[in-house]
Design an enzyme around this catalytic site. Sequence first.
Site, PDB file in Angstrom:
ATOM      1  CB  ALA A  35     105.533  50.737  31.213  1.00  0.00           C
ATOM      2  CE1 TYR A  37     115.665  49.968  32.697  1.00  0.00           C
ATOM      3  CE2 TYR A  37     115.176  49.013  33.678  1.00  0.00           C
ATOM      4  CZ  TYR A  37     116.097  49.805  33.178  1.00  0.00           C
ATOM      5  OH  TYR A  37     117.268  49.373  34.128  1.00  0.00           O
ATOM      6  CB  SER A  83     138.448  58.678  58.688  1.00  0.00           C
ATOM      7  OG  SER A  83     139.550  58.930  59.940  1.00  0.00           O
ATOM      8  CG  LEU A  84     136.637  63.424  55.258  1.00  0.00           C
ATOM      9  CD1 LEU A  84     135.681  63.476  54.546  1.00  0.00           C
ATOM     10  CD2 LEU A  84     138.007  64.097  54.647  1.00  0.00           C
ATOM     11  CD  GLU A 114     133.223  65.953  46.939  1.00  0.00           C
ATOM     12  OE1 GLU A 114     132.995  64.371  47.378  1.00  0.00           O
ATOM     13  OE2 GLU A 114     134.167  65.979  45.990  1.00  0.00           O
ATOM     14  CE  LYS A 116     131.347  62.837  56.394  1.00  0.00           C
ATOM     15  NZ  LYS A 116     131.160  61.575  56.939  1.00  0.00           N
ATOM     16  CG  ASP A 118     124.817  59.625  57.551  1.00  0.00           C
ATOM     17  OD1 ASP A 118     125.528  58.530  58.335  1.00  0.00           O
ATOM     18  OD2 ASP A 118     123.714  59.802  58.748  1.00  0.00           O
ATOM     19  NE  ARG A 137     137.284  55.016  56.393  1.00  0.00           N
ATOM     20  CZ  ARG A 137     137.939  54.885  57.580  1.00  0.00           C
ATOM     21  NH1 ARG A 137     136.877  53.937  58.131  1.00  0.00           N
ATOM     22  NH2 ARG A 137     138.457  55.283  58.362  1.00  0.00           N
ATOM     23  CE1 TYR A 228     124.218  61.419  42.532  1.00  0.00           C
ATOM     24  CE2 TYR A 228     123.605  61.386  44.772  1.00  0.00           C
ATOM     25  CZ  TYR A 228     123.401  61.532  43.868  1.00  0.00           C
ATOM     26  OH  TYR A 228     121.968  61.926  42.747  1.00  0.00           O
ATOM     27  CE  LYS A 293     135.834  64.621  49.063  1.00  0.00           C
ATOM     28  NZ  LYS A 293     135.292  64.054  48.017  1.00  0.00           N
ATOM     29  CE  LYS A 317     129.683  64.170  60.887  1.00  0.00           C
ATOM     30  NZ  LYS A 317     130.626  63.260  61.873  1.00  0.00           N
ATOM     31  CB  CYS A 411      88.272  67.579  77.780  1.00  0.00           C
ATOM     32  SG  CYS A 411      89.715  69.247  77.582  1.00  0.00           S
ATOM     33  CB  CYS A 414      86.553  71.944  79.599  1.00  0.00           C
ATOM     34  SG  CYS A 414      86.397  70.542  78.378  1.00  0.00           S
ATOM     35  CB  CYS A 429      87.730  67.446  73.771  1.00  0.00           C
ATOM     36  SG  CYS A 429      86.616  68.960  75.122  1.00  0.00           S
ATOM     37  CB  CYS A 435      87.166  73.044  75.884  1.00  0.00           C
ATOM     38  SG  CYS A 435      88.772  72.722  76.012  1.00  0.00           S
TER      39      CYS A 435
HETATM   40  S1  IVH Z   1     135.944  61.751  50.552  1.00  0.00           S
HETATM   41  C1  IVH Z   1     139.931  60.877  51.988  1.00  0.00           C
HETATM   42  N1  IVH Z   1     133.594  62.482  49.834  1.00  0.00           N
HETATM   43  O1  IVH Z   1     132.211  60.634  54.815  1.00  0.00           O
HETATM   44  C2  IVH Z   1     138.273  61.534  51.714  1.00  0.00           C
HETATM   45  N2  IVH Z   1     133.951  61.258  52.192  1.00  0.00           N
HETATM   46  O2  IVH Z   1     135.374  60.193  57.401  1.00  0.00           O
HETATM   47  C3  IVH Z   1     137.879  60.108  52.198  1.00  0.00           C
HETATM   48  N3  IVH Z   1     131.220  60.879  52.741  1.00  0.00           N
HETATM   49  O3  IVH Z   1     133.168  56.873  55.355  1.00  0.00           O
HETATM   50  C4  IVH Z   1     135.879  60.360  51.827  1.00  0.00           C
HETATM   51  N4  IVH Z   1     130.317  61.713  51.284  1.00  0.00           N
HETATM   52  O4  IVH Z   1     132.324  57.077  52.827  1.00  0.00           O
HETATM   53  C5  IVH Z   1     134.246  61.867  50.862  1.00  0.00           C
HETATM   54  N5  IVH Z   1     131.595  63.389  49.548  1.00  0.00           N
HETATM   55  C6  IVH Z   1     132.052  62.946  49.671  1.00  0.00           C
HETATM   56  C7  IVH Z   1     132.155  61.965  50.922  1.00  0.00           C
HETATM   57  C8  IVH Z   1     131.967  61.332  51.773  1.00  0.00           C
HETATM   58  C9  IVH Z   1     130.389  60.592  52.571  1.00  0.00           C
HETATM   59  C10 IVH Z   1     131.941  59.365  54.238  1.00  0.00           C
HETATM   60  C11 IVH Z   1     132.587  58.471  53.249  1.00  0.00           C
HETATM   61  C12 IVH Z   1     133.340  57.963  54.893  1.00  0.00           C
HETATM   62  C13 IVH Z   1     133.555  59.065  55.719  1.00  0.00           C
HETATM   63  C14 IVH Z   1     135.265  60.093  56.120  1.00  0.00           C
END
Ligand code: IVH
Length: 675
Positions: A35, A37, A83-84, A114, A116, A118, A137, A228, A293, A317, A411, A414, A429, A435
């Site tokens: 409130a 805020y 990408s990873l 960390e 990951k 979604d 991206r 984040y 990492k 994953k 039912c 029964c 039932c 039953c």
């Molecule tokens: S690092 C080179 N850290 O996962 C490093 N990615 O394939 C690139 N993602 O779409 C990303 N949480 O958005 C990193 N803690 C995290 C993450 C993260 C989610 C997603 C990222 C990207 C996919 C990587």
Amino acid sequence: MNRSEAKQRIGDLRAEIQQHDYRYYVQDAPSVPDAEYDRLMRELQALESEYPEFVTPESPSQRVGGEPLDGFEAVRHETPMLSLANAFSEEEIHQFHDRVSRGLEIDHVEYVAEPKLDGVAISLRYTDGLLQLAATRGDGVTGENVTSNVRTIAAIPLQLKRRGKSGAWPAALEVRGEIYMPLAGFEAYNRRAREEGGKELVNPRNAAAGSLRQLDSRLTAQRPLAFYAYSIVASEGLPESHFDALALLKSWGFPVNPEIRRVRDAQGCIDYFIGMGRKRDRLPYDIDGVVFKVDSRDQQVTLGFVSRAPRWAIARKFPAQEEITRLIGIDVQVGRTGAITPVARLEPVFVGGVTVTNATLHNFDEIRRKDVREGDWVIVRRAGDVIPEVARVMTERREGEPPEFQMPQHCPVCGSAVERDEGEAVFRCTGGLVCGAQRIQSILHFASRRAMNIEGLGAKLVVQLVDAGLVNSVADLYRLEREQLAGLERMGEKSADNLLAELEKSKTPDLDRLLFALGVREVGEVTAASLARHLGSLEKIMAASEEELVEVPDVGPVVASHVRAFFNEPHNVEIIKELETAGLHWQAPETNEGEQPLAGQIWVLTGALGMPRARARTMLESLGARVTGSVSAKTTFVLAGEAAGAKLRKAESLGVEVLDEETFRTLLQSHGVSL
Ligand code: IVH
């Protein structure tokens, strides 16, 4: 107020609001009640509308969105968004670590682990500490300019916090991270959409992606998005350690995931993965895995990249929680209380780590709401230990117009009439113990581990006993004879003796277990314990009026009426007598009056706890504490679970002591409560 005073006040208000945002989003420790805020924000908006010349794009009032766009501009990333690589097993984590340590020619490696998230990856560019550009991206090289949408997300700083010299931000800075929709926001949004007949969001990930792709940022502003940060892209002036870089991001005002840890070697990574897997269902957001990492930037540079992914990072994953499969048919099951639950029979599908062939459809209304029909392609969801459910029908894949599901009028077990309780979603039932399904289920419940704990009395045996006419009620169990049992299929003399011994052992239950075992509707373990403790004996519980019952903590009018109805039924009273005749006697709970270490304390429980909230409450009450629903200056402690909100904030603003669940458990254990 004159013009220059207004200008001054606008500046002060912005600084104050930014500080509150920082406490809320970054430190997860709100400093003022909502409130207050809102009051500051309204004052700022009022002053800015009176003096529009002082409005700047960085003002916290500007998060409401602006004029719709015709489309999104393409943005070329200065540094590609990579990408990873994925690891699908423990073995692959070991292989990753071996590659890293060979590449670096060292034995031990520090990693940052960390969650990951979604959601949607985003790149944020700041110039002189002000947000200039936010881009998706895209294909990693070129993304889309979604700045006006991103500006509406309160967790993303429009203006960076100033720090001392050592932590000053570079004039040109790029921060990357994940925009996501917290589960609570997702569910609240869908609840509202349902009520208003609007379109529901499919899942939190799609919700985040869809929200960011709105051309009208005012719509984005209404979506509960969060953020984040997970990396800084800059050429110089960065800490040598990625972990320290995250701390720096935090100091500049970016939310950084509090679950992030430094771990060592493959084993550290594996332990973290297992830990997060356990925690996954309690997190306030969806994660689809964890990312490891290499912590040292120098080491990252040494390792470099392969194709489009870094050699210094990997994602492990979790098994997907949602999969597509075909619904072969809809069956109905009859439960212990006669409740008829529709169940989807599915083409087997691997989801949430197991093969699923059945999924609950909850109830009739749910089937209609989701428009589930035989032959449909459906999305099945299994999160953690939760029963698999049909989350959504892919109506777009439906062929023809299959008929709508109809609830059977009789039912299937029964043949008794099926009726719907007034004002309830459940069909039942009406056969009661006539039953077979209800009889079997009620005996199984009676014998189950958390009730009378009669080992060896499983579903197959109970079906046999009921079919052979040996057992019609739970009291009959105690009249079984060795010869009768030994004569059953797949039942030797030894098993018969074991079962009889188990039955004998079960004859002295605690009162709350017996009460739970009787299977009164809506009386779970916690309620049973509360009834036992407060009323002390079965006679008193059986004799209590509804008014007396609602006096018991954890008992509301619905439970009270079920308890009364159960004991008004002569058949149930008869069974209790028979149990007594068979030699059962139940122990009343120990009353620990006189040793109530928490007497005089007032507690408030908030947020998601690892244990049922009612259980936490009963345990506190057993130690003499009082549990109330709202925080005030009189509150002794607030127990705050995950994603605690307004109550936690209020506690902080009043200076009430806040405990987390771990501390709470320790406290209970110190008072001899076993968890
Ligand atoms: S690092 C080179 N850290 O996962 C490093 N990615 O394939 C690139 N993602 O779409 C990303 N949480 O958005 C990193 N803690 C995290 C993450 C993260 C989610 C997603 C990222 C990207 C996919 C990587």
